[in-house]
Design a protein around this motif. Structure first.
Motif, PDB file in Angstrom:
ATOM      1  N   GLN A  24      99.642  48.102  45.236  1.00 47.54           N
ATOM      2  CA  GLN A  24      99.467  49.101  46.300  1.00 47.54           C
ATOM      3  C   GLN A  24     100.858  49.646  46.648  1.00 47.54           C
ATOM      4  OE1 GLN A  24      95.529  47.413  48.662  1.00 47.54           O
ATOM      5  NE2 GLN A  24      97.441  47.593  49.784  1.00 47.54           N
ATOM      6  N   ILE A  27     101.985  49.744  49.708  1.00 49.57           N
ATOM      7  CA  ILE A  27     102.328  48.710  50.695  1.00 49.57           C
ATOM      8  C   ILE A  27     101.104  47.824  50.846  1.00 49.57           C
ATOM      9  CG2 ILE A  27     102.643  48.320  53.194  1.00 49.57           C
ATOM     10  CD1 ILE A  27     104.509  50.661  53.331  1.00 49.57           C
ATOM     11  N   PRO A  28     101.172  46.517  51.008  1.00 46.34           N
ATOM     12  CA  PRO A  28     102.385  45.689  51.023  1.00 46.34           C
ATOM     13  C   PRO A  28     102.760  45.248  49.614  1.00 46.34           C
ATOM     14  CG  PRO A  28     100.506  44.308  51.490  1.00 46.34           C
ATOM     15  CD  PRO A  28      99.965  45.713  51.256  1.00 46.34           C
ATOM     16  N   ALA A  67     101.872  39.458  48.848  1.00 45.68           N
ATOM     17  CA  ALA A  67     101.056  39.381  50.059  1.00 45.68           C
ATOM     18  C   ALA A  67      99.581  39.558  49.708  1.00 45.68           C
ATOM     19  CB  ALA A  67     101.497  40.433  51.077  1.00 45.68           C
ATOM     20  N   HIS A  90      98.509  36.412  48.131  1.00 44.81           N
ATOM     21  CA  HIS A  90      98.410  35.418  49.211  1.00 44.81           C
ATOM     22  C   HIS A  90      97.003  35.421  49.797  1.00 44.81           C
ATOM     23  CE1 HIS A  90      99.173  33.488  53.131  1.00 44.81           C
ATOM     24  NE2 HIS A  90     100.393  33.178  52.749  1.00 44.81           N
ATOM     25  N   LYS A 144      94.976  32.329  51.994  1.00 42.93           N
ATOM     26  CA  LYS A 144      94.615  32.905  53.296  1.00 42.93           C
ATOM     27  C   LYS A 144      94.453  31.803  54.333  1.00 42.93           C
ATOM     28  CE  LYS A 144      91.660  36.501  55.254  1.00 42.93           C
ATOM     29  NZ  LYS A 144      90.512  37.387  54.997  1.00 42.93           N
ATOM     30  N   SER A 188      96.996  30.188  55.539  1.00 45.12           N
ATOM     31  CA  SER A 188      98.255  29.429  55.511  1.00 45.12           C
ATOM     32  C   SER A 188      99.401  30.331  55.960  1.00 45.12           C
ATOM     33  CB  SER A 188      98.542  28.932  54.093  1.00 45.12           C
ATOM     34  OG  SER A 188      99.147  29.965  53.336  1.00 45.12           O
ATOM     35  N   SER A 189     100.589  29.742  56.087  1.00 40.35           N
ATOM     36  CA  SER A 189     101.770  30.534  56.457  1.00 40.35           C
ATOM     37  C   SER A 189     102.799  30.553  55.323  1.00 40.35           C
ATOM     38  CB  SER A 189     102.391  29.952  57.731  1.00 40.35           C
ATOM     39  OG  SER A 189     102.846  28.621  57.484  1.00 40.35           O
ATOM     40  N   ILE A 190     102.355  30.247  54.110  1.00 41.20           N
ATOM     41  CA  ILE A 190     103.275  30.209  52.957  1.00 41.20           C
ATOM     42  C   ILE A 190     103.965  31.571  52.803  1.00 41.20           C
ATOM     43  CG2 ILE A 190     103.452  29.798  50.467  1.00 41.20           C
ATOM     44  CD1 ILE A 190     100.720  28.302  50.690  1.00 41.20           C
ATOM     45  N   THR A 221     104.213  34.128  55.718  1.00 40.24           N
ATOM     46  CA  THR A 221     103.272  35.222  55.484  1.00 40.24           C
ATOM     47  C   THR A 221     101.880  34.789  55.920  1.00 40.24           C
ATOM     48  OG1 THR A 221     104.613  36.061  53.657  1.00 40.24           O
ATOM     49  CG2 THR A 221     102.314  36.772  53.717  1.00 40.24           C
ATOM     50  N   TYR A 222     101.236  35.652  56.701  1.00 40.94           N
ATOM     51  CA  TYR A 222      99.893  35.382  57.235  1.00 40.94           C
ATOM     52  C   TYR A 222      98.973  36.485  56.731  1.00 40.94           C
ATOM     53  CZ  TYR A 222     102.941  32.766  60.430  1.00 40.94           C
ATOM     54  OH  TYR A 222     103.910  31.939  60.952  1.00 40.94           O
ATOM     55  N   SER A 223      98.294  36.205  55.607  1.00 38.90           N
ATOM     56  CA  SER A 223      97.591  37.300  54.935  1.00 38.90           C
ATOM     57  C   SER A 223      96.288  37.699  55.607  1.00 38.90           C
ATOM     58  CB  SER A 223      97.367  36.963  53.463  1.00 38.90           C
ATOM     59  OG  SER A 223      96.635  35.763  53.327  1.00 38.90           O
ATOM     60  N   GLU A 224      95.937  37.043  56.709  1.00 32.86           N
ATOM     61  CA  GLU A 224      94.799  37.571  57.470  1.00 32.86           C
ATOM     62  C   GLU A 224      95.137  38.973  57.999  1.00 32.86           C
ATOM     63  OE1 GLU A 224      96.521  34.747  58.098  1.00 32.86           O
ATOM     64  OE2 GLU A 224      96.356  34.145  60.214  1.00 32.86           O
ATOM     65  N   VAL A 276      96.852  41.236  56.045  1.00 25.74           N
ATOM     66  CA  VAL A 276      97.345  42.000  54.884  1.00 25.74           C
ATOM     67  C   VAL A 276      96.810  43.433  54.846  1.00 25.74           C
ATOM     68  CG1 VAL A 276      95.572  41.320  53.188  1.00 25.74           C
ATOM     69  CG2 VAL A 276      97.930  41.751  52.426  1.00 25.74           C
ATOM     70  N   HIS A 277      95.599  43.649  55.401  1.00 26.58           N
ATOM     71  CA  HIS A 277      95.043  45.008  55.352  1.00 26.58           C
ATOM     72  C   HIS A 277      95.299  45.805  56.630  1.00 26.58           C
ATOM     73  CE1 HIS A 277      93.345  44.043  51.534  1.00 26.58           C
ATOM     74  NE2 HIS A 277      92.718  43.006  52.025  1.00 26.58           N
ATOM     75  N   THR A 332      98.323  46.886  57.506  1.00 25.34           N
ATOM     76  CA  THR A 332      99.391  47.848  57.216  1.00 25.34           C
ATOM     77  C   THR A 332      99.397  48.063  55.703  1.00 25.34           C
ATOM     78  OG1 THR A 332     100.665  46.804  58.999  1.00 25.34           O
ATOM     79  CG2 THR A 332     101.819  48.399  57.618  1.00 25.34           C
ATOM     80  N   GLU A 333      98.962  49.226  55.268  1.00 26.05           N
ATOM     81  CA  GLU A 333      98.748  49.444  53.829  1.00 26.05           C
ATOM     82  C   GLU A 333      99.004  50.880  53.409  1.00 26.05           C
ATOM     83  OE1 GLU A 333      95.255  46.932  51.974  1.00 26.05           O
ATOM     84  OE2 GLU A 333      94.444  48.234  53.521  1.00 26.05           O
ATOM     85  N   ILE A 334      99.391  51.035  52.134  1.00 23.27           N
ATOM     86  CA  ILE A 334      99.107  52.272  51.397  1.00 23.27           C
ATOM     87  C   ILE A 334      98.277  51.795  50.209  1.00 23.27           C
ATOM     88  CG2 ILE A 334      99.987  54.257  50.130  1.00 23.27           C
ATOM     89  CD1 ILE A 334     102.650  53.914  51.634  1.00 23.27           C
ATOM     90  N   ARG A 335      96.970  51.990  50.271  1.00 17.50           N
ATOM     91  CA  ARG A 335      96.096  51.389  49.273  1.00 17.50           C
ATOM     92  C   ARG A 335      96.183  52.100  47.922  1.00 17.50           C
ATOM     93  NH1 ARG A 335      93.530  50.772  54.099  1.00 17.50           N
ATOM     94  NH2 ARG A 335      92.613  52.847  54.066  1.00 17.50           N
ATOM     95  N   GLY A 336      96.394  53.401  47.940  1.00 14.11           N
ATOM     96  CA  GLY A 336      96.298  54.174  46.694  1.00 14.11           C
ATOM     97  C   GLY A 336      97.632  54.516  46.049  1.00 14.11           C
ATOM     98  N   PHE A 375      99.584  56.198  54.317  1.00 14.32           N
ATOM     99  CA  PHE A 375      99.969  55.001  55.044  1.00 14.32           C
ATOM    100  C   PHE A 375      98.939  54.773  56.145  1.00 14.32           C
ATOM    101  CE2 PHE A 375     102.180  52.889  58.534  1.00 14.32           C
ATOM    102  CZ  PHE A 375     102.708  51.799  57.875  1.00 14.32           C
ATOM    103  N   ALA A 394     104.542  44.333  56.850  1.00 16.08           N
ATOM    104  CA  ALA A 394     103.209  44.351  56.257  1.00 16.08           C
ATOM    105  C   ALA A 394     103.048  43.079  55.457  1.00 16.08           C
ATOM    106  CB  ALA A 394     103.053  45.583  55.370  1.00 16.08           C
ATOM    107  N   GLY A 395     101.904  42.413  55.642  1.00 19.50           N
ATOM    108  CA  GLY A 395     101.691  41.174  54.890  1.00 19.50           C
ATOM    109  C   GLY A 395     100.648  40.247  55.497  1.00 19.50           C
TER     110      GLY A 395
END
Lengths: 309, 309
Positions: A68, A70-71, A75, A78, A83, A85-87, B166-169, B171-172, B174-178, B198, B298-299
């Motif tokens: 993508q 971003i990010p 990530a 991850h 998901k 975790s804080s790794i 990193t807390y991937s809960e 992750v979506h 903050t994104e630019i998906r495309g 964005f 983002a993450g």
């Protein structure tokens, strides 16, 4: 020697294959994504290492292409594997040789005690950007993912030396120009469509490689104080069918390097770790062996790393 | 303390500004690209350090967004500032806090003697992907670039501690998906256009930040053996106007952190190094001071680094 030891590895290829003459290439279909492949490769690497994701204290992406805008890829991975975790998770990118750079950086982090167990993953979605009008690259690349678990050894494994050089006179010889900051998706038209495909000027890449690699390799051997004969196995980037010609020119015998370009194609950042995975799983390297990972990348970057496995 | 010393810094903003109420934002126009800004920031950093590009032995990108699909940003910057040389170049990406991660990694490389002088650059093309229909983000971001030269000091400067989670809960959020591997430019239609912009879910980001940051900071202070009072200056990511609220909540007084969100906006990966540049150039930090770089990305990634400047 910088302390780092490989304790597990995994790899994943899409089920779907295409054939161009004798050459088998792997291409994702039916909505399968690189995240699915990476998830499989990681599961295998963790199982092989006899650990779970909770034992990992860094998720390190070594990839050539973004999933993508971003990010970062790590990530997104991850979310699939860690998901809740804080790794920590971040990417390292030196194009096709990203795994080598990531492994090299991981050796500093492990050696200094910053992290105990690092998961390194590599992989790219070649099929998303191949140009059907550029036969040479269209028939060369495969989708794939690979993952490794590394940790601290008992001083018997590690990185003996590593070297990277970038020669930007070749920067436009291997590109995907469009889709990102310099040429956004919104600028895509029928006229500039080729700018959004992978574009490789194969002859130019080979010429620059042939010009720079021998001196680069000589410098590395001198700086590291070894000879080619001291190396038990070479793990080269599977750049193209020219691999065997280049290895012959460098004086490296056929039984001392991994070559699966014909069967697997160029798997971009996954190519080096897939070749290392092959060497490990086919018992072509054993503990204590001197192993060299080596390759050229879009940039043009040349990357080499000598480890005691 | 890992030996690393800042000996030069530079920054560049586009000439063109736009105003949203009291807030000034910088946006590139007339074909100016991020490479132009980075080139200017690098020239200033080299001059400030009293060195030339030939003294640099690693070009390290610390950026959140790719300029092209291939190769990495550092190779494209190499062409602008180091063409004809063999200086290695690669990227590190932890989204908005990429500069912190790059600086942290550089400290291992400098401390271990791998490289003598590293050039770290950051910067993103916010304006390429801002969504005019998402007022909150459209009015927040600026284009910018920053560059730092780091080297080995006499043991009086360095990284005391660093931590990333990193807390991937998130992750979506903050994104630019495309535009890249998961959703290529070719898939852009009138219907999914928003996927290529964005996209920031500000409230969700703030909630997750508020939930995770206090504990993260406590852990870091405990692990590093310092208190907030020991820190002379905080260099936070300029994420949004909520910065002052968050700092207040953390108990950090106004004169102990840099806040230029109103005047400069969120400059993505350039935000932290631009704030550090400001602190140095306005003499708000002096040699020997304990300085903390700190931010969310983002993450969702949280990143912190304590150095003796």
């Amino acid at each position: 020697m910088r302390n780092i030891k490989i304790i597990g590895c995994g790899a994943a290829l899409p089920e779907n294959t295409v054939k161009f003459g004798d050459n088998i290439r792997y291409r994702m279909t039916n909505g399968q994504t690189l995240l699915d492949l990476i998830e499989r490769a990681v599961a295998q690497a963790l199982s092989d290492a006899g650990v779970t994701i909770n034992d990992i204290d860094l998720i390190l992406g070594g990839t050539a292409t973004p999933l993508q805008g971003i990010p970062c890829n790590a990530a997104l991975v991850h979310e699939r594997i860690a998901k809740g975790s804080s790794i920590p998770a971040f990417d390292i990118n030196s194009s096709c040789t990203s795994f080598i750079t990531a492994f090299d950086m991981a050796s500093y982090l492990i050696d200094a005690g910053r992290y105990k167990k690092i998961l390194i993953f590599s992989g790219d979605t070649a099929s998303a950007a191949l140009n059907p009008n550029q036969k040479e690259s269209f028939e060369l690349f495969s989708d794939a993912a690979a993952a490794f678990v590394v940790t601290r050894g008992n001083g018997d494994s590690g990185v003996i030396g590593a070297k990277q050089c970038t020669y930007s006179e070749g920067v436009h010889d291997t590109e995907i120009r469009g889709g990102c900051g310099l040429l956004p998706s919104f600028a895509l038209t029928d006229k500039n469509r080729e700018d959004y495909y992978f574009d490789m000027k194969g002859v130019r890449v080979l010429k620059l490689t042939a010009k720079k690699v021998p001196g680069f390799l000589d410098d590395f051997l001198r700086e590291t104080g070894i000879t080619l004969n001291d190396v038990d196995m070479f793990i080269p980037h599977q750049a193209s069918k020219a691999l065997s010609l280049i290895m012959k020119k460098l004086g490296i015998p056929e039984d001392k390097y991994i070559d699966h370009v014909r069967d697997w194609g160029n798997m971009i950042s996954a190519a080096v770790p897939m070749a290392l995975y092959t060497a490990i799983n086919e018992n072509r390297i054993k503990r204590g062996d001197k192993v060299v990972m080596f390759g050229t990348a879009a940039g043009l970057t040349i990357n080499i790393l000598l480890m005691q496995y």
